[in-house]
Design a protein around this motif. Structure first.
Motif, PDB file in Angstrom:
ATOM      1  N   LEU A  11       0.929  -1.137   0.003  1.00 27.18           N
ATOM      2  CA  LEU A  11      -0.053   0.118   0.052  1.00 27.18           C
ATOM      3  C   LEU A  11       0.984   1.427   0.086  1.00 27.18           C
ATOM      4  CD1 LEU A  11      -2.846   1.429   0.249  1.00 27.18           C
ATOM      5  CD2 LEU A  11      -2.628   1.204   2.911  1.00 27.18           C
ATOM      6  N   ASP A  13       0.698   5.237   0.097  1.00 25.46           N
ATOM      7  CA  ASP A  13      -0.107   6.533   0.035  1.00 25.46           C
ATOM      8  C   ASP A  13       0.595   7.573   0.994  1.00 25.46           C
ATOM      9  OD1 ASP A  13      -2.428   8.202   0.691  1.00 25.46           O
ATOM     10  OD2 ASP A  13      -3.509   6.896  -0.232  1.00 25.46           O
ATOM     11  N   ARG A  19      -3.850   5.719   5.088  1.00 24.15           N
ATOM     12  CA  ARG A  19      -2.940   4.677   4.845  1.00 24.15           C
ATOM     13  C   ARG A  19      -3.228   3.657   6.061  1.00 24.15           C
ATOM     14  NH1 ARG A  19       1.652   7.433   4.586  1.00 24.15           N
ATOM     15  NH2 ARG A  19       2.238   7.204   6.783  1.00 24.15           N
ATOM     16  N   VAL A  22      -6.795   1.830   5.827  1.00 29.12           N
ATOM     17  CA  VAL A  22      -6.668   0.971   4.800  1.00 29.12           C
ATOM     18  C   VAL A  22      -5.871  -0.226   4.962  1.00 29.12           C
ATOM     19  CG1 VAL A  22      -6.162   0.273   2.476  1.00 29.12           C
ATOM     20  CG2 VAL A  22      -7.186   2.529   2.860  1.00 29.12           C
ATOM     21  N   GLU A  23      -4.823   0.041   5.642  1.00 25.38           N
ATOM     22  CA  GLU A  23      -3.845  -1.262   6.340  1.00 25.38           C
ATOM     23  C   GLU A  23      -4.677  -2.088   7.355  1.00 25.38           C
ATOM     24  OE1 GLU A  23       0.365  -1.923   8.413  1.00 25.38           O
ATOM     25  OE2 GLU A  23      -0.475   0.292   8.514  1.00 25.38           O
ATOM     26  N   VAL A  33       0.358  -6.652   4.906  1.00 28.09           N
ATOM     27  CA  VAL A  33       0.154  -5.170   4.117  1.00 28.09           C
ATOM     28  C   VAL A  33       1.508  -4.777   4.636  1.00 28.09           C
ATOM     29  CG1 VAL A  33      -0.904  -3.331   3.822  1.00 28.09           C
ATOM     30  CG2 VAL A  33      -2.260  -5.076   4.318  1.00 28.09           C
ATOM     31  N   VAL A  35       3.524  -1.249   3.968  1.00 28.53           N
ATOM     32  CA  VAL A  35       2.999   0.186   3.733  1.00 28.53           C
ATOM     33  C   VAL A  35       4.100   1.059   3.453  1.00 28.53           C
ATOM     34  CG1 VAL A  35       0.961  -0.003   4.947  1.00 28.53           C
ATOM     35  CG2 VAL A  35       3.010   1.148   6.296  1.00 28.53           C
ATOM     36  N   ILE A  55      -1.506  -1.375  -4.049  1.00 31.27           N
ATOM     37  CA  ILE A  55      -2.550  -0.417  -3.906  1.00 31.27           C
ATOM     38  C   ILE A  55      -1.815   0.858  -3.952  1.00 31.27           C
ATOM     39  CG2 ILE A  55      -4.494   0.497  -2.716  1.00 31.27           C
ATOM     40  CD1 ILE A  55      -4.762  -2.352  -1.775  1.00 31.27           C
ATOM     41  N   THR A  56      -2.127   1.810  -4.927  1.00 32.86           N
ATOM     42  CA  THR A  56      -1.096   3.037  -4.676  1.00 32.86           C
ATOM     43  C   THR A  56      -2.029   4.378  -4.971  1.00 32.86           C
ATOM     44  OG1 THR A  56       0.478   4.349  -5.584  1.00 32.86           O
ATOM     45  CG2 THR A  56      -0.583   2.878  -7.122  1.00 32.86           C
TER      46      THR A  56
END
Length: 233
Positions: A11, A13, A19, A22-23, A33, A35, A55-56
């Motif tokens: 991920l 962001d 961030r 979502v994580e 995940v 990050v 995911i970006t």
């Protein structure tokens, strides 16, 4: 039997709040995940271990999401890696640019986390199916190649590797001849299509014609017939 390891995602962001949220949500759904707060950091993490999906965000400082995706797609290791854009840029033109750059899915902020999870699972499932198909193709190709090698050896031992052509004349078009030669090399339809820059369906059509013209029912029968009658180059 060991339990399968959960899928690893990356991920990227630059918004700490989003961030972290979502994580946490993805980890609650069973994903591992990693990050990164920017594209450079994301790229460095990918050199250490390739995730199963990225995911970006798009709007990030220095290197934006479009540039990050272009960097990924230019590297053979990441060319087919699923990538999801999460972004506040929700205009149609932005979506078009995202898909043209090579993203697999595009979610505009704010978004429903359940939708993100559904997209992630769908992309991972498609990726797994694709890899299984490649594995099956490779196994089938190996088996056919082995059978073809055995046919050639057998014909060579019988002194028939240079037999005269069949008295029944078989007229092959240049394209049919090309495909027959590649079938005799042990190539599958997908590889033949790639070699001749055509569609798999087109190759299937020509292979079917070859079966009909030679009275054979399988690739190995076709190769045996072609070798016995001097039809291949």
């Amino acid at each position: 039997m060991t339990e399968q390891e959960p899928p690893k995602l990356l991920l990227v962001d630059d918004e700490p709040g989003l961030r972290e949220a979502v994580e946490a949500y993805l980890e609650d759904e069973g994903f591992i995940v990693e990050v990164a707060s920017n594209a450079q950091q994301g790229w460095e993490l990918m050199q250490q271990e390739t995730p199963m999906l990225v995911i970006t965000d798009i709007m990030m400082p220095e290197v934006n999401g479009y540039q990050f995706l272009e960097q990924l797609r230019s590297d053979p290791r990441f060319k087919s890696l699923p990538v999801i854009f999460l972004t506040a840029k929700g205009m149609t033109a932005d979506r078009i640019k995202g898909y043209e750059t090579g993203c697999d899915a595009y979610l505009s902020k704010p978004f429903d986390p359940d939708e993100l999870v559904a997209i992630v699972k769908n992309l991972l499932s498609r990726r797994e199916t694709s890899h299984e198909g490649d594995s099956e193709d490779h196994s089938e190709l190996s088996a056919i190649s082995q059978q073809i090698a055995e046919i050639k050896t057998l014909l060579g031992q019988q002194g028939q590797s240079k037999t005269t052509p069949s008295p029944i004349k078989i007229d092959l078009t240049p394209r049919e001849q090309s495909i027959l030669n590649l079938v005799a090399e042990g190539l599958m339809n997908k590889e033949i299509a790639r070699r001749l820059d055509t569609s798999v369906r087109n190759v299937e059509k020509y292979v079917s014609r070859l079966f009909s013209k030679t009275g054979t029912n399988s690739r190995t029968e076709l190769v045996r017939f072609a070798l016995q009658h001097g039809l291949t180059e």
